[in-house]
Design an enzyme around this catalytic site. Structure first.
Site, PDB file in Angstrom:
ATOM      1  N   ARG A 101     -34.596 109.949   4.720  1.00 52.96           N
ATOM      2  CA  ARG A 101     -34.938 109.632   6.264  1.00 52.96           C
ATOM      3  C   ARG A 101     -33.926 108.784   7.071  1.00 52.96           C
ATOM      4  NH1 ARG A 101     -39.152 104.722   7.780  1.00 52.96           N
ATOM      5  NH2 ARG A 101     -38.086 103.384   5.614  1.00 52.96           N
ATOM      6  N   LYS A 121     -31.886 105.635  11.744  1.00 58.42           N
ATOM      7  CA  LYS A 121     -33.051 105.890  10.572  1.00 58.42           C
ATOM      8  C   LYS A 121     -34.064 106.905  11.417  1.00 58.42           C
ATOM      9  CE  LYS A 121     -35.456 102.224   7.818  1.00 58.42           C
ATOM     10  NZ  LYS A 121     -34.742 100.744   7.340  1.00 58.42           N
ATOM     11  N   ASP A 133     -41.241 113.064   5.499  1.00 58.53           N
ATOM     12  CA  ASP A 133     -40.936 113.706   6.487  1.00 58.53           C
ATOM     13  C   ASP A 133     -40.092 112.955   7.201  1.00 58.53           C
ATOM     14  OD1 ASP A 133     -42.137 111.175   7.242  1.00 58.53           O
ATOM     15  OD2 ASP A 133     -43.328 111.857   8.580  1.00 58.53           O
ATOM     16  N   GLY A 134     -38.682 112.567   6.602  1.00 62.47           N
ATOM     17  CA  GLY A 134     -38.054 112.361   7.762  1.00 62.47           C
ATOM     18  C   GLY A 134     -38.079 111.107   9.005  1.00 62.47           C
ATOM     19  N   ARG A 184     -29.244 101.953  13.130  1.00 56.94           N
ATOM     20  CA  ARG A 184     -29.084 100.538  11.928  1.00 56.94           C
ATOM     21  C   ARG A 184     -26.644 100.853  12.228  1.00 56.94           C
ATOM     22  NH1 ARG A 184     -31.741  99.957   6.625  1.00 56.94           N
ATOM     23  NH2 ARG A 184     -31.049 101.652   5.979  1.00 56.94           N
ATOM     24  N   ARG A 191     -24.730 101.002  -1.965  1.00 57.25           N
ATOM     25  CA  ARG A 191     -25.485 100.133  -2.774  1.00 57.25           C
ATOM     26  C   ARG A 191     -25.436 100.269  -3.981  1.00 57.25           C
ATOM     27  NH1 ARG A 191     -30.652 102.063   0.783  1.00 57.25           N
ATOM     28  NH2 ARG A 191     -29.349 103.192   2.680  1.00 57.25           N
ATOM     29  N   ASP A 259     -31.695 100.019  -4.714  1.00 58.20           N
ATOM     30  CA  ASP A 259     -31.577 100.994  -3.836  1.00 58.20           C
ATOM     31  C   ASP A 259     -31.182  99.877  -2.091  1.00 58.20           C
ATOM     32  OD1 ASP A 259     -34.163 100.662  -4.308  1.00 58.20           O
ATOM     33  OD2 ASP A 259     -34.421 102.247  -2.343  1.00 58.20           O
ATOM     34  N   ASP A 269     -32.280  96.724   4.831  1.00 54.25           N
ATOM     35  CA  ASP A 269     -33.786  97.697   4.713  1.00 54.25           C
ATOM     36  C   ASP A 269     -34.836  96.360   4.557  1.00 54.25           C
ATOM     37  OD1 ASP A 269     -34.220 100.057   4.474  1.00 54.25           O
ATOM     38  OD2 ASP A 269     -33.960 100.662   2.387  1.00 54.25           O
TER      39      ASP A 269
HETATM   40  P1  AMP Z   1     -37.467 102.481   1.667  1.00 54.47           P
HETATM   41  O1  AMP Z   1     -38.616 102.034   1.147  1.00 54.47           O
HETATM   42  O2  AMP Z   1     -37.552 103.086   3.260  1.00 54.47           O
HETATM   43  O3  AMP Z   1     -36.276 101.915   0.603  1.00 54.47           O
HETATM   44  O4  AMP Z   1     -37.028 103.872   1.282  1.00 54.47           O
HETATM   45  C1  AMP Z   1     -37.238 104.465  -0.099  1.00 54.47           C
HETATM   46  C2  AMP Z   1     -36.698 105.569  -0.579  1.00 54.47           C
HETATM   47  O5  AMP Z   1     -37.814 106.397   0.274  1.00 54.47           O
HETATM   48  C3  AMP Z   1     -35.074 106.372   0.060  1.00 54.47           C
HETATM   49  O6  AMP Z   1     -34.778 107.451  -1.188  1.00 54.47           O
HETATM   50  C4  AMP Z   1     -35.880 106.699   1.915  1.00 54.47           C
HETATM   51  O7  AMP Z   1     -35.507 107.255   1.981  1.00 54.47           O
HETATM   52  C5  AMP Z   1     -37.109 107.404   1.096  1.00 54.47           C
HETATM   53  N1  AMP Z   1     -38.105 107.616   2.124  1.00 54.47           N
HETATM   54  C6  AMP Z   1     -39.359 107.082   2.568  1.00 54.47           C
HETATM   55  N2  AMP Z   1     -40.076 107.249   3.859  1.00 54.47           N
HETATM   56  C7  AMP Z   1     -39.168 108.179   4.065  1.00 54.47           C
HETATM   57  C8  AMP Z   1     -40.036 109.687   5.149  1.00 54.47           C
HETATM   58  N3  AMP Z   1     -40.946 108.657   5.732  1.00 54.47           N
HETATM   59  N4  AMP Z   1     -39.134 111.006   5.010  1.00 54.47           N
HETATM   60  C9  AMP Z   1     -38.461 110.551   3.416  1.00 54.47           C
HETATM   61  N5  AMP Z   1     -37.841 109.624   2.662  1.00 54.47           N
HETATM   62  C10 AMP Z   1     -38.288 108.611   2.986  1.00 54.47           C
HETATM   63 MG    MG Z   2     -34.521 101.638   1.430  1.00 55.37          MG
END
Ligand code: AMP
Ligand code: MG
Length: 488
Positions: A101, A121, A133-134, A184, A191, A259, A269
């Site tokens: 996303r 983001k 859903d991104g 951002r 990472r 990550d 993050d």
């Molecule tokens: P985060 O917890 O934000 O560090 O995200 C962990 C992983 O989940 C990363 O690869 C993000 O890109 C993916 N991710 C988080 N939220 C979404 C979303 N709404 N749609 C698609 N991928 C997501």
């Molecule tokens: Mg992350």
């Protein structure tokens, strides 16, 4: 790679100087991406001060154009939008991830010659979105904006927030929420997880990524003998410094998966992160961190664990003889606690107004923390109060104070006063959870950004004492049960 149609740039006049160096790395490291069309982009907040630092003139465009720009509807000149591939250990378990996303528009060259990633983001799906859903919701994106800007003002390395725009579309989580996109700014989004991903591809991808990252973040190592070992050491050093800074302000990241560990040494993050109120090393706010893996007191240890995953990824570059590579990398990793302790001690001495080094300083600090823990003393206010000569009536504090005063007197007359030093190291204002929530709910529920703007103004100069900001210093009446959530 194919250039998506949307990247045929429409000229804009705010002063972008975009480069696309990441797109020249091996193709396995990224995928072309295109921000989704959204119904009605509208600016929620623009960071004028950051824009100026970046050499961007937001006054040159209308609010409508800014909304379209920061929602990814019009791409800046020179943008080649991509999603970055990465992997990561999440709560200890390995997973292939990637920007699900987020979309990198390119790297912007600032007037002072720095190169910074410009990333959206929440702009919609990418090749790495899996079931997601991104998209992102307004509350969590404003939360990242507030806390990242507060961290920057505290002087702690961090990604920055340039803009939040709403999309005019709903995102569906536990309930329907207002969709939003955060812009951002980071010195890069590379990472530990990017290296874990590259190491599982092939050695030439790994080497290309390592050389690129060294050139971008550790250029002094480019010609070093054993440069990949030195790279590991330098990254470990920046992480030691960073997590010491977190500990010294009571910041809890909340989701220290590999990550979410930036090789640049910036905090990245802002999901379930929060600042501690009453001092307790076991403090956890994240709703999903039931085991306390990412508790306040565990952050240095987890950083070492994360660096061990980084070292594992680098092994084939460090030495073709795996046994030798492991031996030298292990030595760097074993050194981490001492490095962390060095940064932490330097910081705690400032917080206590100590201007010389004595071996017993760590123990002196530790016994203050023991008192704070028992007394459930507020982390931030205890240090700020000490910085202005306020003492506490508690007898246990009094006996600690006798030792502290004796220690201070051994510093003798110094050029800066101990109180001035302490005030520059002990913030008066931090983004307290109840204040952040209050600002977010006014924005989300009543479209009222005034609460957020007032909070941001207070957070912008955290070391100043101002009577009109005293209410931002109060801890919440009761925060038992306060929980934060991953901003998905
Ligand atoms: P985060 O917890 O934000 O560090 O995200 C962990 C992983 O989940 C990363 O690869 C993000 O890109 C993916 N991710 C988080 N939220 C979404 C979303 N709404 N749609 C698609 N991928 C997501
Ligand atoms: Mg992350």
């Amino acid at each position: 790679m194919d250039i998506p149609a949307a990247s045929i740039a429409k000229p804009d006049t705010i002063g972008w100087r975009l480069e696309n160096s990441y797109s020249r790395l091996p193709e396995a490291l990224f995928a072309a991406a295109e921000p989704a069309r959204v119904r009605e982009p509208r600016v929620a907040i623009l960071n004028q001060r950051l824009a100026v630092e970046l050499g961007l003139n937001l006054d040159a465009i209308t609010l409508e154009s800014a909304a379209a720009l920061f929602a990814g509807q019009v791409l800046p000149v020179g943008s080649l939008p991509i999603a970055q591939a990465y992997a990561g250990h999440q709560y200890g378990g390995f997973a292939m991830l990637g920007d699900g996303r987020a979309i990198l528009l390119g790297e912007h060259r600032t007037p002072d010659g720095r190169l910074v990633d410009i990333q959206l983001k929440g702009p919609g799906r990418t090749r790495f979105s899996r079931g997601g859903d991104g998209r992102a919701a307004l509350g969590p994106m404003l939360r990242e904006y507030i806390i990242s800007e507060a961290m920057a003002a505290l002087g702690i390395p961090t990604t920055r927030s340039l803009a939040v725009v709403t999309t005019g579309e709903a995102v569906y989580r536990a309930s329907a929420l207002r969709g939003a996109v955060l812009t951002r700014v980071a010195t890069s989004h590379i990472r530990v997880g990017t290296f874990e991903y590259a190491a599982r591809r092939d050695e030439s991808t790994l080497r290309a990524l390592a050389d690129y990252t060294i050139a971008r973040h550790y250029p002094e190592l480019t010609d070093a003998p054993q440069k990949y070992l030195e790279f590991l050491r330098a990254v470990a050093d920046r992480q030691a410094s960073l997590v010491a800074r977190w500990q010294l302000v009571g910041f809890i990241h909340g989701v220290m998966n590999t990550d979410n560990v930036a090789i640049s040494g910036e905090t990245i993050d802002y999901g379930p992160c929060a600042f501690m109120n009453a001092y307790d090393p076991d403090t956890v706010f994240s709703s999903i961190d039931s085991g306390g893996r990412y508790a306040y007191g565990n952050q240095p240890h987890i950083t070492q664990w994360n660096l061990t995953r980084f070292a594992e990824a680098l092994l084939p570059l460090i030495d073709p003889d795996q046994g030798k590579a492991i031996a030298v990398a292990t030595e760097v990793l074993e050194n981490f606690p001492a490095r962390f302790e060095g940064y932490w001690l330097a910081g705690i001495r400032k917080k206590l107004g100590l201007q010389t080094d004595e071996a017993a300083d760590a123990e002196l600090a530790q016994s203050l923390f023991e008192w704070m823990h028992k007394a459930r003393a507020d982390f931030t206010n205890t240090f700020r109060d000490l910085s202005s000569g306020v003492l506490f009536p508690d007898p246990a504090f009094q006996s600690w104070n006798v030792r502290w005063q004796a220690r201070r007197s051994r510093d003798g007359e110094r050029s800066i006063s101990a109180y001035a030093l302490m005030q520059s190291a002990n913030p008066a204002v931090i983004p307290r959870n109840h204040r952040v929530e209050e600002a977010l709910s006014a924005a989300e529920q009543h479209d009222d950004l005034s609460v957020l703007h007032r909070l941001l103004a207070a957070l912008a100069s955290p070391y100043e004492t101002r009577a009109d900001r005293s209410d931002y210093r109060d801890p919440p009446a009761d925060e038992s049960g306060y929980r934060t959530f991953c901003g998905t």
